[in-house]
Enzyme design. Structure first.
Site, mmCIF file in Angstrom:
data_model
loop_
_atom_site.group_PDB
_atom_site.id
_atom_site.type_symbol
_atom_site.label_atom_id
_atom_site.label_comp_id
_atom_site.label_asym_id
_atom_site.label_seq_id
_atom_site.Cartn_x
_atom_site.Cartn_y
_atom_site.Cartn_z
ATOM 1 N N ARG A 1 110.964 72.955 9.978
ATOM 2 C CA ARG A 1 110.819 72.664 11.406
ATOM 3 C C ARG A 1 111.637 71.461 11.869
ATOM 4 O O ARG A 1 111.772 70.480 11.160
ATOM 5 C CB ARG A 1 109.337 72.455 11.744
ATOM 6 C CG ARG A 1 108.511 73.726 11.597
ATOM 7 C CD ARG A 1 107.020 73.489 11.733
ATOM 8 N NE ARG A 1 106.301 74.762 11.762
ATOM 9 C CZ ARG A 1 105.875 75.406 10.656
ATOM 10 N NH1 ARG A 1 106.104 74.900 9.454
ATOM 11 N NH2 ARG A 1 105.244 76.563 10.773
ATOM 12 N N HIS B 1 113.285 77.164 10.887
ATOM 13 C CA HIS B 1 114.317 77.820 10.060
ATOM 14 C C HIS B 1 115.602 78.105 10.834
ATOM 15 O O HIS B 1 116.294 79.077 10.569
ATOM 16 C CB HIS B 1 113.773 79.100 9.441
ATOM 17 C CG HIS B 1 112.568 78.909 8.568
ATOM 18 N ND1 HIS B 1 112.429 77.824 7.725
ATOM 19 C CD2 HIS B 1 111.432 79.657 8.411
ATOM 20 C CE1 HIS B 1 111.277 77.919 7.077
ATOM 21 N NE2 HIS B 1 110.651 79.000 7.477
ATOM 22 N N HIS C 1 112.751 81.541 0.556
ATOM 23 C CA HIS C 1 111.424 81.779 1.138
ATOM 24 C C HIS C 1 110.756 83.018 0.523
ATOM 25 O O HIS C 1 110.013 83.726 1.214
ATOM 26 C CB HIS C 1 111.553 81.942 2.659
ATOM 27 C CG HIS C 1 110.314 81.663 3.442
ATOM 28 N ND1 HIS C 1 109.234 82.514 3.479
ATOM 29 C CD2 HIS C 1 109.982 80.619 4.240
ATOM 30 C CE1 HIS C 1 108.303 82.037 4.276
ATOM 31 N NE2 HIS C 1 108.729 80.869 4.748
ATOM 32 N N GLU D 1 108.761 76.685 -1.473
ATOM 33 C CA GLU D 1 110.074 76.432 -0.861
ATOM 34 C C GLU D 1 110.514 74.995 -1.150
ATOM 35 O O GLU D 1 110.049 74.053 -0.506
ATOM 36 C CB GLU D 1 110.000 76.662 0.648
ATOM 37 C CG GLU D 1 109.461 78.016 1.055
ATOM 38 C CD GLU D 1 108.918 78.000 2.475
ATOM 39 O OE1 GLU D 1 109.702 77.674 3.405
ATOM 40 O OE2 GLU D 1 107.717 78.281 2.660
#
Length: 347
Positions: free
Chosen positions: A81, A106, A176, A312
């Site tokens: 973010r 993203h 991801h 991630e």
């Protein structure tokens, strides 16, 4: 080992999409697409020799062109973010897509996981590369970016990231993939046992934007320094869990800056499968699939909430706005490099 290629379909623009598959001597098979450089399948045996695909994903090109859940996705230029969907470099402000409330998640469209890549293969690896042009997604600079996937004889999926820009820009690359060690169609992951080598996590506001404060995990449901089931405390009455509808947090990894080492482990008892996570990055977002919500997937499977978990590896989210965090600023001509490894066993 060798790379096997298969046609996978065509994009809506008529481009041929190819699936690339690598199998090692232990019957571990990993498949990738040149569309998005996504991980499509990751097949390993269980303790009884039964092979299952343990990553969530899709069967066709059309779904991967959309891929709102980012299954198997290679994410950039700035993963996670960005507050206010804007940032400033050298006195100039750049605006990104507001695709997550008032923020950018993203990097918005087109998304690194939705574009075509050039593929180069060797015996047990494949490199996907492209140039992200100046202004794409709102970022400055032509970014020459690549991701190399290597399958080893030690049952590792090694991911090597590289990027160079001709202007100062941001760069924070990750993968991801959603893992379910019972199989992509195995149902909930709440019984998976998880260890994370982290003494803290980055506090967020209600929009899941880091505030700059690092919270000690001691005595909280965020403490995974002793292995425990994901579901044990995911529903606890704890503000960060209410904010994320469960685990969707950046863990501050307990290791020296830039050192490559093991930072997490997840295992599942009935299959005997285990995955270890290694990285040289300072953070790792653990996301328990809290917002999947009745998503059609591979082989007719419908994925529900918490049927996959992501690990991630990353620089901290929103780091360009928080001086205390290691910045994702990539200076012109400098090379961004990083390595993450997912290592599997099933005894």
């Amino acid at each position: 080992m060798s790379v096997v290629t298969k046609p996978f379909g065509k994009t809506k623009e008529g481009k041929e999409v190819t699936l690339y598959e690598i199998t090692n001597q232990n019957q571990m098979t990993v498949s990738f697409l040149d569309l998005g450089a996504v991980i499509v399948n990751l097949v390993i045996p269980d303790k009884n020799g039964k092979r299952d695909d343990i990553v969530l994903g899709y069967d066709n090109v059309a779904q991967y062109e959309e891929n709102g859940a980012s299954y198997g996705a290679f994410l950039g230029r700035q993963s996670n973010r960005v507050a206010g969907a804007a940032f400033t470099i050298n006195g100039e402000t750049y605006h990104l897509e507001k695709n997550d409330g008032n923020n950018c998640l993203h990097s918005g469209h087109p998304g690194f996981h939705r574009v075509m890549y050039k593929a180069e293969t060797s015996e047990n690896s494949i490199t996907f590369s492209r140039v992200s042009p100046d202004g794409e997604q709102g970022f400055p600079g032509n970014l020459n970016v690549s991701v190399t996937y290597t399958v080893t004889g030690d049952n590792e999926l090694q991911i090597d990231y590289k990027a160079v820009s001709d202007k100062d820009t941001l760069c924070n690359l990750t993968n991801h993939s959603y893992f379910n060690l019972k199989g992509h169609d195995g149902g909930t992951i709440l019984d998976h046992e998880v260890y994370v080598k982290a003494n803290g996590f980055t506090e967020t506001n209600d929009e899941l934007i880091p505030t700059g404060t690092i919270v000690d995990v001691t005595g909280t449901p965020m403490d995974f320094r002793t292995k425990k089931a994901l579901g044990k405390e995911i529903g606890a009455d704890y503000e960060p869990l209410r904010q994320g509808n469960g685990y969707d947090h950046n863990f501050v990894l307990d290791k020296a800056e830039g050192v490559f080492e093991k930072v997490a482990e997840v295992s599942e008892e009935t299959t005997g499968r285990k995955m270890e996570v290694f990285t040289d990055l300072p953070g790792m977002q653990m996301y328990a699939g809290n917002f999947i919500g009745h998503e059609p997937g591979k082989n007719g499977t419908v994925y529900e909430n918490r049927t996959g978990v992501c690990f991630e590896t990353q620089l901290f989210p929103n780091s360009m706005h928080i001086p205390e965090f290691k910045s994702s600023l990539l200076r012109a001509g400098e090379e961004f490099t990083s390595k993450t490894v997912y290592k599997f066993s099933w005894k």
